[in-house]
Design a protein around this motif. Structure first.
Motif, PDB file in Angstrom:
ATOM      1  N   ASN A  61      27.029  33.150  35.689  1.00  0.00           N
ATOM      2  CA  ASN A  61      26.242  33.994  36.710  1.00  0.00           C
ATOM      3  C   ASN A  61      27.479  34.250  37.805  1.00  0.00           C
ATOM      4  OD1 ASN A  61      23.322  34.449  36.732  1.00  0.00           O
ATOM      5  ND2 ASN A  61      23.764  32.234  35.787  1.00  0.00           N
TER       6      ASN A  61
ATOM      7  N   ASP B 265      28.182  41.297  35.099  1.00  0.00           N
ATOM      8  CA  ASP B 265      28.150  40.744  33.783  1.00  0.00           C
ATOM      9  C   ASP B 265      29.588  40.259  33.414  1.00  0.00           C
ATOM     10  OD1 ASP B 265      27.858  40.327  30.815  1.00  0.00           O
ATOM     11  OD2 ASP B 265      27.279  42.044  30.377  1.00  0.00           O
TER      12      ASP B 265
ATOM     13  N   GLY C  63      30.600  38.901  30.912  1.00  0.00           N
ATOM     14  CA  GLY C  63      30.745  38.925  29.303  1.00  0.00           C
ATOM     15  C   GLY C  63      30.872  37.613  28.620  1.00  0.00           C
TER      16      GLY C  63
ATOM     17  N   LYS D 179      28.675  33.379  29.001  1.00  0.00           N
ATOM     18  CA  LYS D 179      27.660  32.392  29.516  1.00  0.00           C
ATOM     19  C   LYS D 179      28.411  31.057  29.938  1.00  0.00           C
ATOM     20  CE  LYS D 179      23.997  34.796  28.982  1.00  0.00           C
ATOM     21  NZ  LYS D 179      23.342  35.689  30.208  1.00  0.00           N
TER      22      LYS D 179
ATOM     23  N   TYR E 148      36.879  39.956  29.495  1.00  0.00           N
ATOM     24  CA  TYR E 148      36.552  38.612  29.230  1.00  0.00           C
ATOM     25  C   TYR E 148      37.489  38.401  28.158  1.00  0.00           C
ATOM     26  CZ  TYR E 148      34.770  34.557  27.076  1.00  0.00           C
ATOM     27  OH  TYR E 148      34.471  33.324  26.432  1.00  0.00           O
TER      28      TYR E 148
END
Length: 332
Positions: free
Chosen positions: A246, A261, A263, A265, A298
């Motif tokens: 986040n 975003d 890219g 988690k 990312y």
């Protein structure tokens, strides 16, 4: 954010904390630059990193590191410098101080009986600074750390809890303080930009202060997970990072937070401002997210090790991680 928080009991800090010397000197480790390191900062031309077992290491080139003898074995989680003076904080409510750019350190505070860690520290000048940590721990000094006083900030709890506490305060001031101390969230990160102080914590806590942290205003955001970092980049963007990838950027025009975003988690732990156009986020599992204008890139480092914090130094990002110093090339 400085990795996981050790188990702790809730304690009330309502009186000044006395200075107590830590019992032991830090362990001199032969591979200290490959050990668990939790924060890094630049002071003049040198770098200072801190970590487990009271480790403090210095470097003038980012390549060769020298460990400094420190009068504590408590894990250190945060470090901050103003000129030649620096402060490091960590577990056992330890606060260490140096007056000669990190060559020698003394204990300013040590309270293992409180069973909670400090996680970050900032100073506004050579006299006034704050240290924050688990279970709402919040300490302030106005004399360079000779004395530290605890503060309780009801602004850090959500509005429903604030309403309950305000009613309680009218009836019983002492019980109000006990209840407030019991429900305060973990305070994970604090940063300074100009006249503003920014703070990030658990349960969606983002807060800003314009008076050196004496009073705070919660920042509204549609997220209730933990935040590990908040910082204003050279681009002017205010960025908050947290659990499970986040990431939020504050939109000045709309005066609102926008989700980004990233890219991944992977939890994002650090915001490293490279220049006015580029900001790099560092996270778990070797996550490296580069923000450049509207572009988000990312990457994941091959070693997959958690990156905790970093600084831009000599055209590269030098990061601290669960297994020591990492070099992230950023020449492009």
């Amino acid at each position: 954010m400085k990795l996981s928080i050790a188990s702790a009991v809730i304690a009330v800090l309502l009186a000044p904390l006395s200075t107590v010397q830590a019992a032991q000197s830090s362990f001199q480790a032969p591979l200290v630059d490959q050990s668990l390191l939790l924060d890094i900062t630049q002071s003049g031309e040198q770098l200072i990193a801190v970590g487990e077992r009271g480790h403090i290491i210095r470097s003038t080139d980012g390549q060769k590191w020298q460990q400094v003898v420190v009068p504590s074995t408590s894990t250190l989680t945060g470090v901050y410098f103003i000129g030649q003076q620096g402060w490091a904080v960590g577990h056992d409510l330890v606060i260490l101080h140096t007056e000669n750019n990190g060559l020698e350190w003394e204990v300013q505070n040590f309270a293992p009986e409180q069973e909670r860690p400090l996680l970050d520290v900032v100073f506004f000048d050579k006299n006034e600074g704050i240290a924050i940590g688990a279970y709402g721990a919040f300490l302030r000094t106005q004399d360079g750390g000779k004395t530290w006083d605890s503060e309780l900030h009801a602004e850090f709890v959500n509005q429903d809890d604030q309403d309950y506490l305000n009613e309680l305060r009218l009836e019983d001031e002492a019980f109000y303080k006990e209840e407030l101390a019991a429900i305060l969230p973990h305070l994970n990160s604090v940063s300074v930009s100009g006249k503003h102080v920014y703070l990030a914590g658990e349960a969606g806590l983002l807060a800003v202060s314009s008076d050196k942290g004496h009073t705070w205003q919660r920042m509204d955001i549609d997220y209730r997970g933990s935040f590990f970092n908040i910082a204003k980049a050279q681009s002017g963007d205010l960025i908050a990072t947290g659990l499970r990838g986040n990431v939020f950027v504050f939109n000045n025009d709309e005066q609102d937070w926008k989700a980004l975003d990233a890219g991944s988690k992977a939890s994002m732990n650090a915001v490293v401002s490279v220049d006015e156009n580029r900001t790099v986020l560092l996270g778990n599992n070797g996550a490296v997210v580069t923000l450049q204008g509207e572009d988000v890139n990312y990457e994941q480092r091959s070693d997959g090790q958690t990156l905790v914090n970093g600084v831009f130094y000599n055209n590269q990002i030098i990061a601290v991680s669960v297994d020591g110093i990492k070099h992230l090339q950023q020449a492009r």
